[in-house]
Motif scaffolding. Sequence first.
Motif, PDB file in Angstrom:
ATOM      1  N   ILE A  59      38.815  13.277  -7.825  1.00 53.13           N
ATOM      2  CA  ILE A  59      37.983  12.086  -7.977  1.00 53.13           C
ATOM      3  C   ILE A  59      37.729  11.442  -6.622  1.00 53.13           C
ATOM      4  N   THR A  60      38.766  11.319  -5.810  1.00 49.59           N
ATOM      5  CA  THR A  60      38.610  10.686  -4.500  1.00 49.59           C
ATOM      6  C   THR A  60      37.693  11.501  -3.606  1.00 49.59           C
ATOM      7  N   ALA A  61      37.909  12.802  -3.568  1.00 46.09           N
ATOM      8  CA  ALA A  61      37.072  13.657  -2.728  1.00 46.09           C
ATOM      9  C   ALA A  61      35.613  13.587  -3.166  1.00 46.09           C
ATOM     10  N   GLU A  62      35.360  13.632  -4.478  1.00 45.77           N
ATOM     11  CA  GLU A  62      33.982  13.624  -4.958  1.00 45.77           C
ATOM     12  C   GLU A  62      33.344  12.250  -4.760  1.00 45.77           C
ATOM     13  N   THR A  63      34.145  11.186  -4.898  1.00 44.28           N
ATOM     14  CA  THR A  63      33.619   9.841  -4.666  1.00 44.28           C
ATOM     15  C   THR A  63      33.037   9.713  -3.265  1.00 44.28           C
ATOM     16  N   PHE A  64      33.782  10.172  -2.271  1.00 43.41           N
ATOM     17  CA  PHE A  64      33.319  10.024  -0.897  1.00 43.41           C
ATOM     18  C   PHE A  64      32.245  11.058  -0.538  1.00 43.41           C
ATOM     19  N   LEU A  65      32.253  12.182  -1.222  1.00 47.11           N
ATOM     20  CA  LEU A  65      31.168  13.147  -1.028  1.00 47.11           C
ATOM     21  C   LEU A  65      29.845  12.547  -1.511  1.00 47.11           C
ATOM     22  N   ILE A  66      29.878  11.953  -2.712  1.00 47.84           N
ATOM     23  CA  ILE A  66      28.679  11.320  -3.249  1.00 47.84           C
ATOM     24  C   ILE A  66      28.254  10.147  -2.357  1.00 47.84           C
ATOM     25  N   ALA A  67      29.231   9.345  -1.943  1.00 52.32           N
ATOM     26  CA  ALA A  67      28.920   8.201  -1.075  1.00 52.32           C
ATOM     27  C   ALA A  67      28.272   8.669   0.221  1.00 52.32           C
ATOM     28  N   PHE A  68      28.813   9.734   0.795  1.00 53.68           N
ATOM     29  CA  PHE A  68      28.273  10.262   2.050  1.00 53.68           C
ATOM     30  C   PHE A  68      26.837  10.750   1.868  1.00 53.68           C
ATOM     31  N   ARG A  69      26.601  11.439   0.759  1.00 53.44           N
ATOM     32  CA  ARG A  69      25.273  12.016   0.533  1.00 53.44           C
ATOM     33  C   ARG A  69      24.221  10.965   0.169  1.00 53.44           C
ATOM     34  N   THR A  70      24.662   9.844  -0.381  1.00 50.35           N
ATOM     35  CA  THR A  70      23.706   8.816  -0.825  1.00 50.35           C
ATOM     36  C   THR A  70      23.752   7.567   0.044  1.00 50.35           C
ATOM     37  N   ARG A  71      24.399   7.621   1.180  1.00 51.26           N
ATOM     38  CA  ARG A  71      24.582   6.433   2.005  1.00 51.26           C
ATOM     39  C   ARG A  71      23.272   5.845   2.512  1.00 51.26           C
ATOM     40  N   ASP A  72      22.218   6.658   2.555  1.00 56.56           N
ATOM     41  CA  ASP A  72      20.924   6.144   3.006  1.00 56.56           C
ATOM     42  C   ASP A  72      20.317   5.177   1.990  1.00 56.56           C
ATOM     43  N   ARG A  73      20.853   5.152   0.764  1.00 61.13           N
ATOM     44  CA  ARG A  73      20.354   4.232  -0.262  1.00 61.13           C
ATOM     45  C   ARG A  73      21.277   3.030  -0.453  1.00 61.13           C
ATOM     46  N   TYR A  74      22.287   2.909   0.382  1.00 59.25           N
ATOM     47  CA  TYR A  74      23.229   1.792   0.244  1.00 59.25           C
ATOM     48  C   TYR A  74      22.540   0.466   0.575  1.00 59.25           C
ATOM     49  N   ASP A  75      22.780  -0.538  -0.254  1.00 62.35           N
ATOM     50  CA  ASP A  75      22.212  -1.868  -0.040  1.00 62.35           C
ATOM     51  C   ASP A  75      23.088  -2.617   0.967  1.00 62.35           C
TER      52      ASP A  75
END
Length: 213
Positions: A59-75
């Motif tokens: 869960i932790t690894a996938e959380t940060f993988l998703i965060a890394f891949r979608t960081r350009d959409r972070y508000d």
Amino acid sequence: MTGPPPAHPDTEREDEDDADVITQSLDEPELFAGLYDRHAPDIHRYAARRLGEGAADDITAETFLIAFRTRDRYDTAHRLARPWLYGIAANLIGKHRRTEVRALKALARTGHDPVAASWSDRSDDRLAVQAPLAGALAKLSPGDRHVLLLVAWADLGYQEVADALRIPLGTVRSRLNRARRKVREALSTDPSFTSALDMPSPPPSGPSSQSRS
């Protein structure tokens, strides 16, 4: 790139908030490691309390993988990334809801379950291995359980939970009130359980609290 870059001593800048790190990581991806170093232990601890240590690693690894891949959409109006990261983790945990409920029911029935055994690793987690509480949590809807545990175990405020789950603040309040009521009813025979879940009551509901839950 298969995941967030590994941590490096030079990547964590104490004078910058999460939004700055995320923005700068768009040009310098290695800086994202600072966000991982700052928040991964808390995300892992939360996931472990809900699904066990083995699942928490994934869960932790996938959380940060998703965060890394979608960081350009972070508000970037949200300067702290905790709600965003917990929201990603909650969505991933939700995909394992059958595993979580099965473990909670087994714990409630037998007082022991291998998946839940890791919850007792720390003294502050002792409440989580109590069979009556496990049974009460298993009976909550997934939405109510997410809200209750994000407040009680992740220490998120109401607005942070709303941001994490992308639901109205009023929905957070109504779900939390409902979850607390159901848990208290289920554990009413032993006040020591309910007192351990005490938290401030939600403030009076505003217009947003009329949202459907």
